[in-house]
Motif scaffolding. Sequence first.
Motif, PDB file in Angstrom:
ATOM      1  N   ASP A   1      12.206   9.587  17.302  1.00 16.89           N
ATOM      2  CA  ASP A   1      12.242   8.180  16.896  1.00 16.89           C
ATOM      3  C   ASP A   1      11.040   7.904  15.992  1.00 16.89           C
ATOM      4  N   ILE A   2      11.304   7.630  14.713  1.00 15.99           N
ATOM      5  CA  ILE A   2      10.224   7.436  13.750  1.00 15.99           C
ATOM      6  C   ILE A   2       9.379   6.215  14.109  1.00 15.99           C
ATOM      7  N   VAL A   3       9.996   5.195  14.662  1.00 13.52           N
ATOM      8  CA  VAL A   3       9.238   4.012  15.074  1.00 13.52           C
ATOM      9  C   VAL A   3       8.280   4.358  16.211  1.00 13.52           C
ATOM     10  N   GLU A   4       8.707   5.227  17.126  1.00 17.04           N
ATOM     11  CA  GLU A   4       7.815   5.673  18.201  1.00 17.04           C
ATOM     12  C   GLU A   4       6.622   6.428  17.628  1.00 17.04           C
ATOM     13  N   VAL A   5       6.869   7.240  16.609  1.00 21.65           N
ATOM     14  CA  VAL A   5       5.762   7.937  15.944  1.00 21.65           C
ATOM     15  C   VAL A   5       4.788   6.920  15.369  1.00 21.65           C
ATOM     16  N   SER A   6       5.322   5.917  14.685  1.00 21.45           N
ATOM     17  CA  SER A   6       4.488   4.896  14.068  1.00 21.45           C
ATOM     18  C   SER A   6       3.658   4.134  15.098  1.00 21.45           C
ATOM     19  N   ASP A   7       4.272   3.834  16.239  1.00 13.46           N
ATOM     20  CA  ASP A   7       3.596   3.004  17.244  1.00 13.46           C
ATOM     21  C   ASP A   7       2.616   3.777  18.129  1.00 13.46           C
ATOM     22  N   LYS A   8       2.947   5.036  18.446  1.00 11.69           N
ATOM     23  CA  LYS A   8       2.211   5.719  19.521  1.00 11.69           C
ATOM     24  C   LYS A   8       1.639   7.086  19.158  1.00 11.69           C
ATOM     25  N   PHE A   9       2.178   7.752  18.146  1.00 12.92           N
ATOM     26  CA  PHE A   9       1.824   9.143  17.916  1.00 12.92           C
ATOM     27  C   PHE A   9       0.426   9.291  17.315  1.00 12.92           C
ATOM     28  N   ALA A  10      -0.325  10.254  17.818  1.00 16.54           N
ATOM     29  CA  ALA A  10      -1.618  10.642  17.246  1.00 16.54           C
ATOM     30  C   ALA A  10      -1.806  12.132  17.517  1.00 16.54           C
ATOM     31  N   PHE A  11      -2.363  12.825  16.544  1.00 14.87           N
ATOM     32  CA  PHE A  11      -2.547  14.272  16.711  1.00 14.87           C
ATOM     33  C   PHE A  11      -3.555  14.764  15.678  1.00 14.87           C
ATOM     34  N   ASP A  12      -4.292  15.793  16.053  1.00 14.49           N
ATOM     35  CA  ASP A  12      -5.311  16.359  15.169  1.00 14.49           C
ATOM     36  C   ASP A  12      -4.689  17.471  14.321  1.00 14.49           C
ATOM     37  N   PHE A  13      -4.028  17.076  13.234  1.00 12.31           N
ATOM     38  CA  PHE A  13      -3.462  18.070  12.324  1.00 12.31           C
ATOM     39  C   PHE A  13      -4.585  18.853  11.656  1.00 12.31           C
ATOM     40  N   ARG A  14      -4.392  20.167  11.526  1.00  8.71           N
ATOM     41  CA  ARG A  14      -5.373  21.021  10.888  1.00  8.71           C
ATOM     42  C   ARG A  14      -4.932  21.345   9.450  1.00  8.71           C
ATOM     43  N   PRO A  15      -5.766  21.992   8.653  1.00  7.46           N
ATOM     44  CA  PRO A  15      -5.461  22.177   7.224  1.00  7.46           C
ATOM     45  C   PRO A  15      -4.264  23.066   6.916  1.00  7.46           C
ATOM     46  N   ALA A  16      -3.800  23.854   7.866  1.00  4.28           N
ATOM     47  CA  ALA A  16      -2.618  24.688   7.641  1.00  4.28           C
ATOM     48  C   ALA A  16      -1.631  24.427   8.773  1.00  4.28           C
ATOM     49  N   GLY A  17      -0.330  24.458   8.445  1.00  2.73           N
ATOM     50  CA  GLY A  17       0.621  24.197   9.516  1.00  2.73           C
ATOM     51  C   GLY A  17       2.059  24.448   9.122  1.00  2.73           C
ATOM     52  N   TYR A  18       2.899  24.333  10.140  1.00  4.91           N
ATOM     53  CA  TYR A  18       4.334  24.600  10.012  1.00  4.91           C
ATOM     54  C   TYR A  18       5.055  23.753  11.043  1.00  4.91           C
ATOM     55  N   MET A  19       6.170  23.142  10.647  1.00  6.30           N
ATOM     56  CA  MET A  19       6.995  22.380  11.576  1.00  6.30           C
ATOM     57  C   MET A  19       8.455  22.795  11.432  1.00  6.30           C
ATOM     58  N   VAL A  20       9.105  23.054  12.549  1.00 13.69           N
ATOM     59  CA  VAL A  20      10.532  23.317  12.559  1.00 13.69           C
ATOM     60  C   VAL A  20      11.125  22.681  13.812  1.00 13.69           C
TER      61      VAL A  20
ATOM     62  N   ASP B   1       0.129   8.905  10.152  1.00 10.98           N
ATOM     63  CA  ASP B   1       0.822   8.825   8.870  1.00 10.98           C
ATOM     64  C   ASP B   1       1.521  10.144   8.539  1.00 10.98           C
ATOM     65  N   PHE B   2       0.826  11.249   8.742  1.00  7.36           N
ATOM     66  CA  PHE B   2       1.457  12.542   8.483  1.00  7.36           C
ATOM     67  C   PHE B   2       2.570  12.793   9.498  1.00  7.36           C
ATOM     68  N   GLY B   3       2.387  12.297  10.704  1.00  6.21           N
ATOM     69  CA  GLY B   3       3.435  12.404  11.711  1.00  6.21           C
ATOM     70  C   GLY B   3       4.697  11.673  11.304  1.00  6.21           C
ATOM     71  N   VAL B   4       4.554  10.497  10.686  1.00  3.54           N
ATOM     72  CA  VAL B   4       5.716   9.747  10.206  1.00  3.54           C
ATOM     73  C   VAL B   4       6.446  10.548   9.129  1.00  3.54           C
ATOM     74  N   ILE B   5       5.697  11.143   8.219  1.00  2.26           N
ATOM     75  CA  ILE B   5       6.304  11.952   7.155  1.00  2.26           C
ATOM     76  C   ILE B   5       7.055  13.140   7.750  1.00  2.26           C
ATOM     77  N   LEU B   6       6.422  13.844   8.696  1.00  6.79           N
ATOM     78  CA  LEU B   6       7.090  14.983   9.321  1.00  6.79           C
ATOM     79  C   LEU B   6       8.337  14.549  10.086  1.00  6.79           C
ATOM     80  N   ALA B   7       8.253  13.410  10.761  1.00  4.23           N
ATOM     81  CA  ALA B   7       9.412  12.916  11.509  1.00  4.23           C
ATOM     82  C   ALA B   7      10.575  12.605  10.572  1.00  4.23           C
ATOM     83  N   CYS B   8      10.269  12.017   9.419  1.00  2.51           N
ATOM     84  CA  CYS B   8      11.314  11.730   8.434  1.00  2.51           C
ATOM     85  C   CYS B   8      11.959  13.018   7.942  1.00  2.51           C
ATOM     86  N   LEU B   9      11.146  13.991   7.603  1.00  2.00           N
ATOM     87  CA  LEU B   9      11.674  15.252   7.082  1.00  2.00           C
ATOM     88  C   LEU B   9      12.474  15.991   8.150  1.00  2.00           C
ATOM     89  N   ASN B  10      11.997  15.949   9.387  1.00  5.85           N
ATOM     90  CA  ASN B  10      12.725  16.593  10.479  1.00  5.85           C
ATOM     91  C   ASN B  10      14.089  15.936  10.683  1.00  5.85           C
TER      92      ASN B  10
END
Length: 406
Positions: free
Chosen positions: A228-247, A144-153
Amino acid sequence: MNKTICELFAGVGGFRLGFERLNSGWETIWFSQWEPGARTQWAHDCYVSHFGDSKDMNDEIHTGEDISTMDKNAIPDHSLLVGGFPCQDYSVAHTLASSKGIEGKKGVLWWQIRDTLIAKNAPFCIFENVDRLLKSPAKQRGRDFGVILACLNELGYAVEWRVVNAAVYGAAQRRRRTFIFAYKKDTNYGLEQIRKAPESIILSEGLMSKAFPIEKAKEITETDIPTDIVEVSDKFAFDFRPAGYMVDGHVYTTDVVEKEEKPILLGEILQRNVDDSFYITDEARMAKWVYLKGAKKIPRVSSTGHEYVFSEGPVAFPDPWDRPGRTMLTSESTLNRSTHVVTDPGTGKLRTLTPTEAERLQGFDDEWTNSGMPQRMRFFCMGNALVVPMITRMGRILDSIIANEP
């Protein structure tokens, strides 16, 4: 750059109050607050009682209506989009009309934020969500957080985030929430941040690290968010930690050790000799409170016939004065395990919190919700609210960022 704010999912105005306390020129030019299925829009009416209503660019008022029906192009232009949106199922699929289009589940409010960003192109955003956002859903953690990051990116934003326990940074409540700061990469701030090491942004050079100082960051883990946001929705998984940065779709994330500040203790916000209706005087109700707050081991059978023991540890009863309050829920004051029960400083008797004390837990002004709404709704609105001083902390750093924008 004008210091203008659009506030979505505004509740009773926590974001707005947090920025107005800065007295630094922020102006909220439009907001939206609508509670699905509610006959009376108590939160919206409370917001308006403090701040007045807001017209859109068509000189019409739609702030108390379903945001999904709002023409996003009619929202006034703004430099900062804010909102505390709920944690929902962010899965998406391709639309039938176009393989490039996406379609989220109906009623999922993140898409209203995305639509607003597309229409209004705000250079800066601050969003708030529950801490479990980073790990949901359980069967595809981080999706879910991956989808949000993908949208913002996709929309040209870089992102900083932190899971913040408000009590660690001087508040009266041990409330953990995820704060997201997104900014266009072509802003002055974005261009400056891109030149810095990701580790330094997380540790000391980002808005989040300046608003919520940390002692040190642990080892950073990295990943790439698919475009591809749909690819994130279908396949993406990751252990996000409490602090982070995406660019540019690349994620850096870590655990951090926070610089703790002296919190406000529960005993410091309690009123004395409150109305009799808040005291627990009935013996049968007292027995129920003792049971709910106590440890339990209950044999149960699952829907598949599996036998197991449901167990939970005790909750402090009454809540101690020498700690910040626990996380307040929308069910506060009702007879349940999560409700605070305190010893009244005047009478020494056990009771539940008053609406004013609930407001103090969240950092609102006393009697903020005393605008004609029923008492149960005052607690409900505070259970939904954010901790106002956390917004002011971020706003203070954003003031210095905006000062360097053209």
